[in-house]
Scaffold this motif. Structure first.
Motif, PDB file in Angstrom:
ATOM      1  N   ARG A 369       0.845  -1.216   0.000  1.00 14.44           N
ATOM      2  CA  ARG A 369       0.000   0.000   0.000  1.00 14.44           C
ATOM      3  C   ARG A 369       0.872   1.255   0.000  1.00 14.44           C
ATOM      4  NH1 ARG A 369      -2.536  -4.799   0.020  1.00 14.44           N
ATOM      5  NH2 ARG A 369      -4.794  -4.495  -0.139  1.00 14.44           N
ATOM      6  N   LEU A 370       1.972   1.239   0.747  1.00 14.67           N
ATOM      7  CA  LEU A 370       2.882   2.384   0.724  1.00 14.67           C
ATOM      8  C   LEU A 370       3.422   2.616  -0.679  1.00 14.67           C
ATOM      9  CD1 LEU A 370       3.029   1.731   3.913  1.00 14.67           C
ATOM     10  CD2 LEU A 370       5.307   2.713   3.779  1.00 14.67           C
ATOM     11  N   ILE A 371       3.902   1.535  -1.291  1.00 16.35           N
ATOM     12  CA  ILE A 371       4.530   1.678  -2.601  1.00 16.35           C
ATOM     13  C   ILE A 371       3.505   2.079  -3.658  1.00 16.35           C
ATOM     14  CG2 ILE A 371       5.781   0.433  -4.407  1.00 16.35           C
ATOM     15  CD1 ILE A 371       7.101  -1.202  -2.207  1.00 16.35           C
ATOM     16  N   ARG A 372       2.297   1.512  -3.574  1.00 17.29           N
ATOM     17  CA  ARG A 372       1.251   1.898  -4.525  1.00 17.29           C
ATOM     18  C   ARG A 372       0.911   3.383  -4.377  1.00 17.29           C
ATOM     19  NH1 ARG A 372      -4.312   2.408  -4.839  1.00 17.29           N
ATOM     20  NH2 ARG A 372      -5.108   1.968  -6.930  1.00 17.29           N
ATOM     21  N   GLU A 373       0.889   3.875  -3.145  1.00 18.34           N
ATOM     22  CA  GLU A 373       0.587   5.294  -2.919  1.00 18.34           C
ATOM     23  C   GLU A 373       1.687   6.178  -3.478  1.00 18.34           C
ATOM     24  OE1 GLU A 373      -2.476   7.829  -1.637  1.00 18.34           O
ATOM     25  OE2 GLU A 373      -2.358   5.646  -1.783  1.00 18.34           O
ATOM     26  N   ILE A 374       2.918   5.714  -3.426  1.00 18.95           N
ATOM     27  CA  ILE A 374       4.023   6.435  -4.066  1.00 18.95           C
ATOM     28  C   ILE A 374       3.770   6.539  -5.563  1.00 18.95           C
ATOM     29  CG2 ILE A 374       6.465   6.232  -4.687  1.00 18.95           C
ATOM     30  CD1 ILE A 374       6.884   5.036  -1.844  1.00 18.95           C
ATOM     31  N   GLY A 375       3.308   5.432  -6.163  1.00 17.10           N
ATOM     32  CA  GLY A 375       2.959   5.464  -7.582  1.00 17.10           C
ATOM     33  C   GLY A 375       1.859   6.471  -7.871  1.00 17.10           C
ATOM     34  N   ARG A 376       0.882   6.566  -6.969  1.00 10.23           N
ATOM     35  CA  ARG A 376      -0.220   7.522  -7.167  1.00 10.23           C
ATOM     36  C   ARG A 376       0.254   8.967  -7.052  1.00 10.23           C
ATOM     37  NH1 ARG A 376      -5.028   8.127  -5.605  1.00 10.23           N
ATOM     38  NH2 ARG A 376      -4.628   8.265  -3.367  1.00 10.23           N
ATOM     39  N   GLN A 377       1.365   9.198  -6.361  1.00  6.75           N
ATOM     40  CA  GLN A 377       1.909  10.555  -6.273  1.00  6.75           C
ATOM     41  C   GLN A 377       2.558  11.003  -7.577  1.00  6.75           C
ATOM     42  OE1 GLN A 377       4.513   9.895  -2.897  1.00  6.75           O
ATOM     43  NE2 GLN A 377       3.120  10.944  -1.502  1.00  6.75           N
ATOM     44  N   GLY A 378       2.935  10.044  -8.409  1.00  4.61           N
ATOM     45  CA  GLY A 378       3.496  10.380  -9.710  1.00  4.61           C
ATOM     46  C   GLY A 378       4.983  10.620  -9.737  1.00  4.61           C
ATOM     47  N   VAL A 379       5.699  10.383  -8.624  1.00 12.26           N
ATOM     48  CA  VAL A 379       7.127  10.712  -8.590  1.00 12.26           C
ATOM     49  C   VAL A 379       8.000   9.577  -9.116  1.00 12.26           C
ATOM     50  CG1 VAL A 379       6.877  12.335  -6.682  1.00 12.26           C
ATOM     51  CG2 VAL A 379       7.339   9.914  -6.187  1.00 12.26           C
ATOM     52  N   VAL A 380       7.406   8.437  -9.481  1.00  9.49           N
ATOM     53  CA  VAL A 380       8.170   7.324 -10.051  1.00  9.49           C
ATOM     54  C   VAL A 380       7.854   7.214 -11.538  1.00  9.49           C
ATOM     55  CG1 VAL A 380       8.386   5.987  -7.931  1.00  9.49           C
ATOM     56  CG2 VAL A 380       6.336   5.734  -9.331  1.00  9.49           C
ATOM     57  N   PRO A 381       8.769   6.666 -12.338  1.00 10.93           N
ATOM     58  CA  PRO A 381       8.494   6.509 -13.779  1.00 10.93           C
ATOM     59  C   PRO A 381       7.317   5.556 -14.008  1.00 10.93           C
ATOM     60  CG  PRO A 381      10.830   6.191 -13.276  1.00 10.93           C
ATOM     61  CD  PRO A 381      10.121   6.208 -11.977  1.00 10.93           C
ATOM     62  N   TYR A 382       6.582   5.805 -15.075  1.00 10.17           N
ATOM     63  CA  TYR A 382       5.459   4.953 -15.481  1.00 10.17           C
ATOM     64  C   TYR A 382       4.505   4.668 -14.313  1.00 10.17           C
ATOM     65  CZ  TYR A 382       8.943   4.199 -19.129  1.00 10.17           C
ATOM     66  OH  TYR A 382       9.894   4.388 -20.096  1.00 10.17           O
ATOM     67  N   PRO A 383       3.924   5.710 -13.726  1.00 14.25           N
ATOM     68  CA  PRO A 383       3.103   5.508 -12.522  1.00 14.25           C
ATOM     69  C   PRO A 383       1.929   4.560 -12.729  1.00 14.25           C
ATOM     70  CG  PRO A 383       2.779   7.714 -13.447  1.00 14.25           C
ATOM     71  CD  PRO A 383       3.954   7.118 -14.154  1.00 14.25           C
ATOM     72  N   ARG A 384       1.467   4.417 -13.951  1.00 10.31           N
ATOM     73  CA  ARG A 384       0.303   3.560 -14.184  1.00 10.31           C
ATOM     74  C   ARG A 384       0.542   2.130 -13.712  1.00 10.31           C
ATOM     75  NH1 ARG A 384      -3.094   2.850 -19.853  1.00 10.31           N
ATOM     76  NH2 ARG A 384      -4.399   1.104 -19.146  1.00 10.31           N
ATOM     77  N   ILE A 385       1.720   1.567 -14.004  1.00  6.84           N
ATOM     78  CA  ILE A 385       1.939   0.172 -13.636  1.00  6.84           C
ATOM     79  C   ILE A 385       2.074   0.006 -12.121  1.00  6.84           C
ATOM     80  CG2 ILE A 385       3.003  -0.362 -15.850  1.00  6.84           C
ATOM     81  CD1 ILE A 385       5.712  -0.370 -14.447  1.00  6.84           C
ATOM     82  N   TRP A 386       2.439   1.076 -11.421  1.00  5.96           N
ATOM     83  CA  TRP A 386       2.543   1.019  -9.965  1.00  5.96           C
ATOM     84  C   TRP A 386       1.166   1.050  -9.310  1.00  5.96           C
ATOM     85  CZ3 TRP A 386       7.510   1.216  -7.547  1.00  5.96           C
ATOM     86  CH2 TRP A 386       8.568   1.441  -8.428  1.00  5.96           C
ATOM     87  N   VAL A 387       0.201   1.630 -10.027  1.00  5.33           N
ATOM     88  CA  VAL A 387      -1.102   1.938  -9.435  1.00  5.33           C
ATOM     89  C   VAL A 387      -2.154   0.886  -9.765  1.00  5.33           C
ATOM     90  CG1 VAL A 387      -3.002   3.612  -9.520  1.00  5.33           C
ATOM     91  CG2 VAL A 387      -0.627   4.409  -9.368  1.00  5.33           C
TER      92      VAL A 387
END
Length: 587
Positions: A369-387
């Motif tokens: 859940r922490l890592i998915r929320e990081i993806g939702r913040q948009g600060v990692v490349p290709y946020p879609r696959i994180w989310v």
């Protein structure tokens, strides 16, 4: 889009919850912009700084976390393998049975204070999962994206779950009486991480059920040890233990005066209680989240403290302190062997194995859940696959990332000093961010008061917050205190402060990367970074950061609201703007 200002500042906090699930309300004061959105988890509306990842009105991960799942998410993460082995290292550090028992009380006080801080922070953002990810993002919105970026690096790269996998592998070989080679332990550890990761990916509800069941096993295991200890004290094992009260008659005799050892023992105690924050990471998946999480988290810490304290009583009732210090076995193994014999002790090894597996499952499920929320913040490349959560309705890529780094750090470092160094490296940034988060609580209070947002439904006492901050500050200072036996007398066999130096170095490197990414490259490329809200077909919603050419920035800003939504005529009935400065002038 309507732009209505309230006639009275006292009306601005209808903010507290009568927004519809498809409505947004912006509260603006100067350069501060807050957006209010409401989820379907039964909580009041979440009002957050507009740079924050948008609320997912309907959680794509479902609403599978009730009171008992919340309770056992904490219990299973707190109770790992530490209680089976840590008591001997605590006794070694403090020197006396009496002070070691006092330390378990101090550890509980720290856990309760940390719980209080987290519950207040969660009460501000009840429809945001991810806990610390969200709170740092909201407490420190400037410099924009900096703290989310630094925290993302720490969570994704530095924090992994290989330690308990090694423990499971070692205990499994102990059950079989086989003396494993290094590569055999590593192979079994990888298999454990792989199986648990696959479970969390394929079936979310089943993984929660596994956590619940293994949580019950953990509690029953510690109850078994506790009740057995009471039986020893009552004279029930006279043929095994001649004087069960011997360790308690002069409980503080031989208390150590070695500040380094005493400090290290306190560090071990604090980390033995780590995990009380796990259920907060699921806030948007919990119905009536603040009440449910508050009650279940305080209850879980209270029960764990009761069990921890009396398990230690049981250990010291059955085993002489000198035997605890001298034995190469874990304290629990020595306890079982003393009372039930070597064969029974080997068979009872299954209990710490199940405890460790439960801990791994709870950690992977929560940290995803922490890592998915990081993806939702948009600060990692290709946020879609994180989310995204397809096809199983689970955070697949965050779990894969955890599996990858856990496997990497099982394979690469040799057992012993390198592995101990990696464990120390994980702990230092964690303490830094907890201290920063506690300071951030006051920043959040101040920022919300500025724009007229209401008080939270739960408010932590200042004395509790200060106590928790000082605890984490202690954990930041302690690694710099040199040991008495020399600068290389550390658990990893080389310069004692290396882990702290590397931990701070990561933050500095992230700062340099941030300057390059946010300052230098945009200036050279003649663009500015902007966020847009992206909705995916599985119901996931998050931010994506894009580069807007300088000559298009003004037009882009006119067509997007402060949170990054594209402005359309359909927004007229479900978006409201409240300008606090204009309202004050009217009043």
């Amino acid at each position: 889009m309507s732009r209505r200002a309230s006639d009275d500042l006292a009306q601005v906090p209808h903010l507290a919850g009568d927004l519809g699930t498809n409505q947004r309300q912006f509260v603006i004061k100067g350069d501060l912009a807050y957006v209010g959105e409401k989820g379907e988890n039964g909580a009041e509306a979440t009002y957050q700084h507009a740079d924050g990842a948008p609320v997912e009105t309907t959680s794509p991960l479902g609403y599978n976390v009730g009171y008992w799942s919340s309770f056992f998410l904490n219990v299973s993460m707190i109770i790992g393998t530490g209680i089976f082995s840590t008591p001997s290292s605590i006794l070694h550090g403090v020197g006396s049975v009496g002070l070691s028992l006092v330390y378990w009380v101090i550890g509980a006080a720290i856990a309760f204070s940390g719980t209080s801080v987290l519950i207040e922070l969660a009460s501000y953002f009840p429809s945001r999962s991810g806990s610390n990810v969200v709170y740092l993002e909201q407490a420190f919105p400037r410099p924009q994206y900096f703290w989310p970026l630094v925290f993302a690096f720490q969570v994704i790269v530095v924090r992994f779950n290989s330690g308990n996998a090694f423990v499971v592998a070692s205990y499994l070989f102990r059950l079989s009486t086989h003396s494993p080679k290094d590569w055999e332990i590593k192979g079994v550890a990888i298999a454990v991480v792989t199986l648990v990761s696959a479970l969390v990916i394929v079936h979310q509800r089943l993984s929660l059920h596994v956590i619940n069941v293994l949580g019950v096993v953990k509690i029953l295991t510690l109850l078994f040890i506790t009740i057995t200890g009471w039986a020893v004290l009552g004279g029930g094992f006279k043929h095994k233990v001649a004087d069960p009260k011997a360790n308690f008659r002069h409980g503080f005799k031989d208390t150590s005066n070695d500040a380094y050892g005493i400090s290290n023992a306190l560090v071990s105690i604090i980390y033995s209680y780590t995990g009380y924050e796990n259920s907060v990471r699921f806030a948007n998946e919990v119905k009536d989240p603040i009440r449910t999480i508050k009650n279940s988290t305080f209850a879980s810490v209270g029960i764990v403290f009761f069990l921890y304290f009396f398990v230690n009583i049981a250990y010291f009732a059955a085993i002489p302190a000198a035997a605890v210090l001298d034995s190469k076995l874990t304290t629990a193994s020595l306890f079982f062997e003393t009372l039930f014999g070597a064969k029974a002790a080997r068979g009872l090894t299954i209990l710490p194995i199940l405890s460790a597996v439960g801990n791994i499952t709870a950690v992977i499920t929560g940290q995803a859940r922490l890592i998915r929320e990081i993806g939702r913040q948009g600060v990692v490349p290709y946020p879609r696959i994180w989310v995204q959560t397809k096809p199983f309705g689970t955070p697949i890529f965050p779990v894969f990332i955890m599996w990858f780094f856990a496997t990497f750090f099982i394979i690469v470092p040799p057992a012993g000093s390198a592995f101990n160094f990696i464990n120390a490296l994980q702990n230092y940034p964690s303490s830094f961010f907890l201290a920063l988060m506690t300071v951030g609580l006051y920043f959040i209070r101040r920022q919300r008061a500025k724009v007229g947002l209401p008080r939270s439904s739960y408010r932590s006492w200042d004395v509790v917050n200060i106590f928790f901050f000082l605890t984490n500050a202690f954990l930041l200072v302690m690694p710099w205190v040199p040991p008495k036996k020399g600068l290389n007398d550390s658990s990893f066999g080389f310069f004692y402060a290396t882990a702290a130096l590397v931990g701070l170095g990561f933050i500095v490197l992230c700062g340099l990367y941030y300057v390059l990414w946010v300052k230098i490259l945009p200036k050279l490329g003649h663009y500015q970074i902007r966020k847009i809200v992206v909705a995916h077909d599985d119901g996931s919603v998050g931010h994506q950061l894009i580069n807007v050419p300088n000559d298009q920035v003004d037009e882009w800003d006119r067509k997007h609201d402060p949170a990054g939504h594209s402005i359309t005529s359909a927004d007229d009935n479900n978006v409201e703007y409240v300008n606090v400065d204009e309202t004050k002038e009217k009043v």
